[in-house]
Design a protein around this motif. Structure first.
Motif, PDB file in Angstrom:
ATOM      1  N   UNK A 177       0.846  -1.198   0.000  1.00 28.17           N
ATOM      2  CA  UNK A 177       0.000   0.000   0.000  1.00 28.17           C
ATOM      3  C   UNK A 177       0.878   1.245   0.000  1.00 28.17           C
ATOM      4  N   UNK A 178       0.592   2.163  -0.920  1.00 26.65           N
ATOM      5  CA  UNK A 178       1.257   3.457  -0.972  1.00 26.65           C
ATOM      6  C   UNK A 178       0.215   4.555  -0.779  1.00 26.65           C
ATOM      7  N   UNK A 179       0.660   5.710  -0.340  1.00 25.02           N
ATOM      8  CA  UNK A 179      -0.223   6.871  -0.215  1.00 25.02           C
ATOM      9  C   UNK A 179       0.103   7.869  -1.322  1.00 25.02           C
ATOM     10  N   UNK A 180      -0.924   8.467  -1.880  1.00 24.05           N
ATOM     11  CA  UNK A 180      -0.736   9.497  -2.889  1.00 24.05           C
ATOM     12  C   UNK A 180      -1.010  10.862  -2.270  1.00 24.05           C
ATOM     13  N   UNK A 181      -0.026  11.759  -2.366  1.00 19.63           N
ATOM     14  CA  UNK A 181      -0.197  13.135  -1.886  1.00 19.63           C
ATOM     15  C   UNK A 181      -0.686  13.986  -3.046  1.00 19.63           C
ATOM     16  N   UNK A 182      -1.877  14.522  -2.922  1.00 17.47           N
ATOM     17  CA  UNK A 182      -2.448  15.333  -4.000  1.00 17.47           C
ATOM     18  C   UNK A 182      -2.191  16.821  -3.799  1.00 17.47           C
ATOM     19  N   UNK A 183      -1.729  17.190  -2.604  1.00 15.22           N
ATOM     20  CA  UNK A 183      -1.421  18.598  -2.337  1.00 15.22           C
ATOM     21  C   UNK A 183      -0.323  18.658  -1.289  1.00 15.22           C
ATOM     22  N   UNK A 184       0.671  19.504  -1.509  1.00 16.14           N
ATOM     23  CA  UNK A 184       1.798  19.622  -0.574  1.00 16.14           C
ATOM     24  C   UNK A 184       2.081  21.106  -0.371  1.00 16.14           C
ATOM     25  N   UNK A 185       1.811  21.636   0.828  1.00 15.18           N
ATOM     26  CA  UNK A 185       1.879  23.092   1.022  1.00 15.18           C
ATOM     27  C   UNK A 185       3.290  23.660   1.118  1.00 15.18           C
ATOM     28  N   UNK A 224       9.537  21.092  -4.269  1.00 16.83           N
ATOM     29  CA  UNK A 224       9.998  21.990  -5.321  1.00 16.83           C
ATOM     30  C   UNK A 224      11.516  22.116  -5.281  1.00 16.83           C
ATOM     31  N   UNK A 225      12.052  22.363  -4.078  1.00 12.75           N
ATOM     32  CA  UNK A 225      13.495  22.558  -3.933  1.00 12.75           C
ATOM     33  C   UNK A 225      14.262  21.252  -4.087  1.00 12.75           C
ATOM     34  N   UNK A 226      13.693  20.166  -3.570  1.00  8.94           N
ATOM     35  CA  UNK A 226      14.400  18.894  -3.564  1.00  8.94           C
ATOM     36  C   UNK A 226      14.334  18.133  -4.869  1.00  8.94           C
ATOM     37  N   UNK A 227      13.326  18.428  -5.690  1.00 11.20           N
ATOM     38  CA  UNK A 227      13.169  17.775  -6.992  1.00 11.20           C
ATOM     39  C   UNK A 227      13.082  16.254  -6.873  1.00 11.20           C
ATOM     40  N   UNK A 228      12.395  15.785  -5.857  1.00 10.80           N
ATOM     41  CA  UNK A 228      12.143  14.354  -5.769  1.00 10.80           C
ATOM     42  C   UNK A 228      10.643  14.102  -5.855  1.00 10.80           C
ATOM     43  N   UNK A 229      10.289  12.868  -6.127  1.00  4.32           N
ATOM     44  CA  UNK A 229       8.901  12.529  -6.442  1.00  4.32           C
ATOM     45  C   UNK A 229       8.100  12.027  -5.251  1.00  4.32           C
ATOM     46  N   UNK A 230       8.787  11.638  -4.200  1.00  2.00           N
ATOM     47  CA  UNK A 230       8.053  11.100  -3.061  1.00  2.00           C
ATOM     48  C   UNK A 230       8.988  10.714  -1.941  1.00  2.00           C
ATOM     49  N   UNK A 231       8.424  10.107  -0.913  1.00  2.00           N
ATOM     50  CA  UNK A 231       9.190   9.693   0.264  1.00  2.00           C
ATOM     51  C   UNK A 231       8.937   8.217   0.514  1.00  2.00           C
ATOM     52  N   UNK A 232      10.009   7.462   0.698  1.00  2.00           N
ATOM     53  CA  UNK A 232       9.908   6.046   1.046  1.00  2.00           C
ATOM     54  C   UNK A 232      10.284   5.897   2.510  1.00  2.00           C
ATOM     55  N   UNK A 233       9.315   5.614   3.342  1.00  2.00           N
ATOM     56  CA  UNK A 233       9.555   5.499   4.782  1.00  2.00           C
ATOM     57  C   UNK A 233      10.280   4.210   5.124  1.00  2.00           C
ATOM     58  N   UNK A 234      11.408   4.335   5.811  1.00  3.16           N
ATOM     59  CA  UNK A 234      12.208   3.171   6.201  1.00  3.16           C
ATOM     60  C   UNK A 234      12.247   3.008   7.715  1.00  3.16           C
ATOM     61  N   UNK A 235      11.349   3.705   8.413  1.00  3.53           N
ATOM     62  CA  UNK A 235      11.250   3.534   9.851  1.00  3.53           C
ATOM     63  C   UNK A 235      10.468   2.273  10.198  1.00  3.53           C
ATOM     64  N   UNK A 236      10.031   2.187  11.448  1.00  2.00           N
ATOM     65  CA  UNK A 236       9.298   1.012  11.909  1.00  2.00           C
ATOM     66  C   UNK A 236       7.797   1.189  11.688  1.00  2.00           C
TER      67      UNK A 236
END
Length: 236
Positions: free
Chosen positions: A4-12, A17-29
């Motif tokens: 299961x992945x989450x889709x972010x439709x809005x990011x305030x 913008x600055x990081x130029x990446x497409x998403x975040x992959x959580x590697x925590x617990x």
């Protein structure tokens, strides 16, 4: 993989913008996962996709290097570290959190860490700590505050910056001055600026230091899910 992945439709914020990446992959617990959804690595373990319940990060801050970094899922890469791993137990399961016995600058223990909590995070480009504690370290460096918790230092002082040390499970892990510096050029004046890679933040209820990319670049980091611990070895 049934994941299961989450889709972010809005990011305030401006991070994407600055990081130029497409998403975040959580590697925590999974304990901090939204709705308790298993993490990608937990799913890989459950499906037998990795050999060991371990993943590791190598980061290369040499901008002229051919390899920027490496994530190993299911083990570690001995080509990128030397010596043996020193292991530190996770103190609170959730983030990759551990207890530091001390933070030292130039060999002198800072009074605010006796002991204190730290979180190792590949998603944080700098080191980060509570504002007042970071301000104390910056006095030792002779750094000058900017807005938003950032600091700069005269570039001529960088070679003589004192070592910054985190004591973890009885072992000192040093970071040199040059390893903490991000050198940029002011586009208006052409002047070289040296930004210190430690940020002062207001963490709210979480009182911990974040050991981000400068720490991981210096110390190859193994995240041992099976034994709930982290291992550190000197990066090559």
């Amino acid at each position: 993989m049934d994941q299961t992945f989450a889709e972010a439709t809005e990011e305030p914020g401006l991070a994407f913008v600055a990081g130029r990446f497409d998403g975040i992959l959580g590697m925590g617990f999974t304990e901090i996962s939204v709705m308790g959804i298993p993490t990608v690595f937990d799913t890989m373990l459950a499906q037998g996709a990795v050999d060991q319940p371990v993943f590791s990060f190598y980061l290369n801050h040499d901008m002229n290097g051919t390899l920027g970094g490496e994530l190993v899922l299911g083990g570690s890469d001995p080509n990128h570290y030397e010596g043996e791993f020193h292991y530190v137990p996770v103190s609170v399961v959730g983030y990759w959190q551990m207890t530091a016995e001390a933070i030292k600058v130039g060999g002198v223990t800072k009074p605010f860490c006796n002991p204190c909590e730290t979180i190792v995070d590949t998603g944080t480009s700098l080191l980060a700590g509570p504002k007042d504690e970071v301000a104390s370290i910056m006095e030792d460096y002779g750094a000058i505050p900017l807005i938003l918790g950032e600091y700069i230092i005269n570039c001529t002082l960088v070679p003589d910056m004192p070592l910054t040390t985190f004591t973890l499970n009885g072992k000192d892990f040093d970071i040199t001055g040059p390893e903490l510096i991000i050198e940029t050029v002011d586009e208006t004046t052409g002047q070289h600026l040296c930004l210190v890679g430690i940020l002062g933040l207001d963490f709210g209820p979480i009182h911990a230091w974040i050991l981000g990319d400068p720490f991981i670049a210096r110390w190859y980091t193994e995240f041992d899910v099976g034994n709930t611990r982290m291992g550190f070895a000197k990066s090559r």
